[in-house]
Motif scaffolding. Sequence first.
Motif, short mmCIF file in Angstrom:
data_model
loop_
_atom_site.label_atom_id
_atom_site.label_comp_id
_atom_site.label_asym_id
_atom_site.label_seq_id
_atom_site.Cartn_x
_atom_site.Cartn_y
_atom_site.Cartn_z
N GLU A 159 0.82 -1.21 0.00
CA GLU A 159 0.00 0.00 0.00
C GLU A 159 0.85 1.26 0.00
O GLU A 159 0.58 2.23 0.71
CB GLU A 159 -0.98 0.00 1.19
CG GLU A 159 -1.94 -1.17 1.15
CD GLU A 159 -2.95 -1.15 2.29
OE1 GLU A 159 -2.63 -0.59 3.36
OE2 GLU A 159 -4.06 -1.67 2.10
N PRO A 161 2.76 4.31 -2.54
CA PRO A 161 2.50 4.98 -3.81
C PRO A 161 3.34 4.42 -4.96
O PRO A 161 4.54 4.14 -4.80
CB PRO A 161 2.88 6.44 -3.53
CG PRO A 161 2.82 6.57 -2.05
CD PRO A 161 3.20 5.24 -1.49
N VAL A 245 -4.39 11.07 -9.71
CA VAL A 245 -4.09 10.31 -8.50
C VAL A 245 -5.31 9.48 -8.16
O VAL A 245 -6.40 10.02 -7.93
CB VAL A 245 -3.74 11.24 -7.31
CG1 VAL A 245 -3.50 10.40 -6.04
CG2 VAL A 245 -2.53 12.10 -7.62
N ASP A 246 -5.14 8.18 -8.20
CA ASP A 246 -6.15 7.24 -7.72
C ASP A 246 -5.36 6.22 -6.91
O ASP A 246 -4.88 5.23 -7.43
CB ASP A 246 -6.90 6.59 -8.89
CG ASP A 246 -8.14 5.82 -8.42
OD1 ASP A 246 -8.32 5.67 -7.19
OD2 ASP A 246 -8.92 5.36 -9.28
N PHE A 247 -5.20 6.52 -5.63
CA PHE A 247 -4.26 5.79 -4.78
C PHE A 247 -4.39 4.28 -4.92
O PHE A 247 -5.51 3.77 -4.97
CB PHE A 247 -4.47 6.20 -3.31
CG PHE A 247 -3.39 5.69 -2.40
CD1 PHE A 247 -2.20 6.37 -2.27
CD2 PHE A 247 -3.56 4.51 -1.71
CE1 PHE A 247 -1.19 5.89 -1.44
CE2 PHE A 247 -2.56 4.02 -0.87
CZ PHE A 247 -1.38 4.71 -0.75
N PRO A 248 -3.27 3.57 -5.02
CA PRO A 248 -1.89 4.02 -4.80
C PRO A 248 -1.19 4.58 -6.03
O PRO A 248 0.01 4.83 -5.99
CB PRO A 248 -1.20 2.73 -4.35
CG PRO A 248 -1.87 1.67 -5.16
CD PRO A 248 -3.33 2.10 -5.20
N ILE A 250 -0.20 7.17 -9.10
CA ILE A 250 -0.07 8.55 -9.58
C ILE A 250 0.45 8.44 -11.01
O ILE A 250 1.54 7.89 -11.24
CB ILE A 250 0.93 9.38 -8.74
CG1 ILE A 250 0.54 9.37 -7.27
CG2 ILE A 250 1.01 10.81 -9.27
CD1 ILE A 250 1.39 8.45 -6.42
N VAL A 268 0.92 13.00 -1.87
CA VAL A 268 0.45 11.67 -1.46
C VAL A 268 1.22 11.21 -0.23
O VAL A 268 0.64 10.70 0.74
CB VAL A 268 0.60 10.66 -2.61
CG1 VAL A 268 0.40 9.24 -2.11
CG2 VAL A 268 -0.41 10.96 -3.72
N ARG A 274 -5.29 11.24 -1.85
CA ARG A 274 -5.73 9.94 -2.40
C ARG A 274 -6.44 10.08 -3.73
O ARG A 274 -6.63 9.08 -4.44
CB ARG A 274 -6.66 9.24 -1.40
CG ARG A 274 -5.96 8.78 -0.12
CD ARG A 274 -4.90 7.74 -0.44
NE ARG A 274 -4.21 7.23 0.73
CZ ARG A 274 -3.06 7.73 1.20
NH1 ARG A 274 -2.50 8.78 0.58
NH2 ARG A 274 -2.47 7.20 2.25
N ARG A 275 -6.85 11.29 -4.09
CA ARG A 275 -7.58 11.48 -5.35
C ARG A 275 -7.29 12.86 -5.90
O ARG A 275 -7.31 13.85 -5.16
CB ARG A 275 -9.09 11.31 -5.11
CG ARG A 275 -9.94 11.70 -6.30
CD ARG A 275 -11.40 11.37 -6.05
NE ARG A 275 -12.25 11.92 -7.11
CZ ARG A 275 -13.52 11.60 -7.31
NH1 ARG A 275 -14.10 10.72 -6.51
NH2 ARG A 275 -14.21 12.14 -8.29
#
Length: 278
Positions: A159, A161, A245-248, A250, A268, A274-275
């Motif tokens: 979990e 980035p 950004v749509d975690f995890p 980028i 992040v 997270r978005r």
Amino acid sequence: MPRKNAVRVLVVLSEYGYWGEELVGPLAAFDARGYESVFVTPTGKQPRALPPSMDPGYIDPPLGRSVTTQEVAERTRVLDESDRLTNPLNLQAWMPERPYTSDPDYLRRLERYHRAVATVAEELEQYDALLIVGGSGPLVDLANNERLHELILAFVRAEKPVAAECYGVAALAFARDWEDRRSILWGKRVTGHCKEYDYKDGTGFLGTDFVMGPPPYPLEYILRDAAGPDGAFVGNFGKETSVIVDFPFITGRSTPDSFLTGEKIVEVLEDGLRRFGW
């Protein structure tokens, strides 16, 4: 391994040429924060910037204008001529290779493979994020590099980035667990090179005389399929920048998004972003 206080980012670079701004952009954000950037290439060779990425006079055919400022060209040249990239980690020596099913003693080899991958995952605990730099080179030695896929999966499972730019995003589309073979991008929002921005001719690779027409695959189509019906490819065609950004994950579309990509990686890591971008 003992954890260092400084944030550490593992930066993956192609040995067939990276685009200068797509490295110096994120590095500017990392260096400003005092992050430690550790570089890795497929076989441990020193990465080099693509010559057009150090030429402000180079006109990008799809855009019809220069995509490299004098400042970025100089930054890239200084970095390329420095010793900062001279001793990257060797991914081939670090991450094991999955055996063929036809190999003798396949089951024992596979067991050893999984043990070795688990060991690397433990070693990766000292890193806080992963970045895959773009350019034409990743088409050759990063996109379908199974060792890199295992590296990506280790960060996803932890979990942490995972960032990628331009054609480096293809490695995310192809990284998948062997049990279900579904892309890790399934259900995610992701950006990358739009079809409109692809070359029609003149795609070149550092260290070779090989120049081809368009890239061997349209990245946009691959990303659309990898994201699936519950995810989306966000190209932002016609807009100057595109960072999602749509975690995890980028992802940065191309060269103009490099500095923003670096900034979002920092957000992040430090602000819990997270978005972004959709």
